[in-house]
Design an enzyme around this catalytic site. Structure first.
Site, PDB file in Angstrom:
ATOM      1  N   ALA A 146     -12.089   2.155   2.673  1.00 15.54           N
ATOM      2  CA  ALA A 146     -11.080   1.974   2.654  1.00 15.54           C
ATOM      3  C   ALA A 146      -9.674   2.185   1.825  1.00 15.54           C
ATOM      4  CB  ALA A 146     -11.408   0.061   1.772  1.00 15.54           C
ATOM      5  N   HIS A 147      -9.255   1.980   1.331  1.00 13.39           N
ATOM      6  CA  HIS A 147      -7.862   2.129   0.790  1.00 13.39           C
ATOM      7  C   HIS A 147      -8.655   3.002  -0.919  1.00 13.39           C
ATOM      8  CE1 HIS A 147      -6.806  -2.095  -1.313  1.00 13.39           C
ATOM      9  NE2 HIS A 147      -8.502  -1.748  -1.318  1.00 13.39           N
ATOM     10  N   ASN A 148      -8.326   3.826  -1.364  1.00 16.50           N
ATOM     11  CA  ASN A 148      -8.517   4.671  -2.632  1.00 16.50           C
ATOM     12  C   ASN A 148      -9.674   5.382  -2.791  1.00 16.50           C
ATOM     13  OD1 ASN A 148      -6.632   2.299  -3.565  1.00 16.50           O
ATOM     14  ND2 ASN A 148      -6.226   3.721  -3.747  1.00 16.50           N
ATOM     15  N   GLN A 161       0.685  -1.083   0.327  1.00 15.82           N
ATOM     16  CA  GLN A 161      -0.269   0.378  -0.142  1.00 15.82           C
ATOM     17  C   GLN A 161       0.942   1.485  -0.270  1.00 15.82           C
ATOM     18  OE1 GLN A 161      -3.642  -0.205   0.302  1.00 15.82           O
ATOM     19  NE2 GLN A 161      -2.662  -2.740  -0.886  1.00 15.82           N
TER      20      GLN A 161
END
Length: 337
Positions: free
Chosen positions: A237-239, A196
């Site tokens: 969550a990511h992005n 990440q």
């Protein structure tokens, strides 16, 4: 602190009905307000409480003014007016600038002389803390983070790495910002972790609730635009990208790479599937699950409304037969043709 009704009205552009010299020293609900306290009426369901309220001053709409017993302040939006007035009585402890002796600060980190760094704080390499910031007890700021002017991390907040906070951001205890996103790839029957490499960017005037987690991006940053408000126990969550002035209620979960527009409202326990887009000015009611992109503003709901258990069990049993019933209806329709 004591303020007159006239002084409050002048500060916030309200109209005084009754004795403008009436003083208030605090705020309370209509049902529990006493002498010297200010209350408000915005929801019609609480109108019956107005007649019996002992509040010294009540903030209300013009339509409700005749029912007020004492001094009233007329506002177009009583709830917003009350929020501004209540802030006058919310006197937080003053944190003096300085660094507590127990804090551990990397030599390459920069901390403004005007910042307050509390006990047992850790600040990592190349991170920067701006003027007027408050870093509460036990908070951890990892490497390559920025906490811009006037922001506040309450106790035990964690900024893992590559987190950039704008001005006047407030983060409540236990929140974790910038942890690894949930990125995995399957190889020969085993999971491989996807690095990440992105970060988290949080805009000016955002507020993050207790024990909320916002993961850093895999390649690009996870972004919260300005004035986003996130409740407790929310997972982003990511992005993901959350548009300006949106608000997300507690226990909601937003899966990776989802894009939420500006001025959106998500009720409690809402789930948003990853890789979709929600346009501006969308309201998602509590416990709904968003499985597809939304392109039109409005209010959306899913799920089963609460009913008594006996009715629910009957409906659940019938739901299992829904496909069979649908086929029968189609067959009847064909027979009539």
């Amino acid at each position: 602190m004591r303020l007159t009704a006239s002084a409050i009205a002048g500060q916030f552009g309200l109209t005084v009905l009754g004795d403008g010299s009436t003083e208030v020293s605090g705020v309370a609900t209509l049902a529990h307000a006493g002498a010297g306290q200010l209350s408000f009426l915005s929801n019609p369901r609480y109108r019956p409480q107005l007649a019996d309220s002992q509040a010294a001053v009540v903030v209300l709409r013009a339509d409700d003014a005749e029912a007020a017993k004492g001094t009233a302040l007329v506002a177009k939006d009583p709830y917003t007016a009350f929020a501004k007035i209540a802030a006058l009585f919310d006197v937080a402890p003053v944190c003096e600038p300085g660094i507590h002796p127990s804090a551990v600060i990397d030599p390459t980190a920069q901390v403004s002389p005007g910042a307050h760094v509390g006990p047992f704080v850790s600040i990592g390499a190349r991170s920067r803390v701006g003027d007027g910031c408050v870093i509460g007890t036990g908070s951890l700021i990892g490497a390559d983070c920025v906490v811009d002017d006037g922001s506040e991390l309450l106790a035990r907040v964690t900024l893992v790495t590559r987190v950039r906070l704008g001005k006047r951001v407030r983060i409540h205890p236990g929140a974790v910002i910038g942890a690894d996103g949930f990125g995995l790839a399957m190889d020969a029957g085993h999971w491989i972790k996807v690095p990440q490499l992105g970060g988290v960017v949080i805009g000016d005037d955002c507020e993050i609730g207790a024990n909320t987690c916002i993961d850093r991006g895999a390649l690009e940053d996870t972004v919260l635009e300005e004035d986003v408000r996130v409740d407790n126990l929310v997972q982003i969550a990511h992005n993901c990208r959350i548009g300006a002035h949106s608000a997300i209620a507690g226990c909601s979960g937003i899966a990776g790479s989802a894009k939420i527009g500006r001025y959106c409202l998500l009720g409690g326990h809402v789930g948003v599937v990853g890789h979709l887009e929600i346009c501006d000015k969308v309201v998602i009611t509590g416990k709904s699950v968003v499985r597809n992109s939304i392109h039109e503003p409005g209010e959306y709901s899913s799920g089963t409304p609460l009913t008594d258990n006996r009715t629910w069990r009957k409906n659940a049993a019938r739901f299992k037969q829904l496909d069979v019933l649908a086929r029968r209806i189609l067959a009847v329709g064909k027979e009539k043709e």
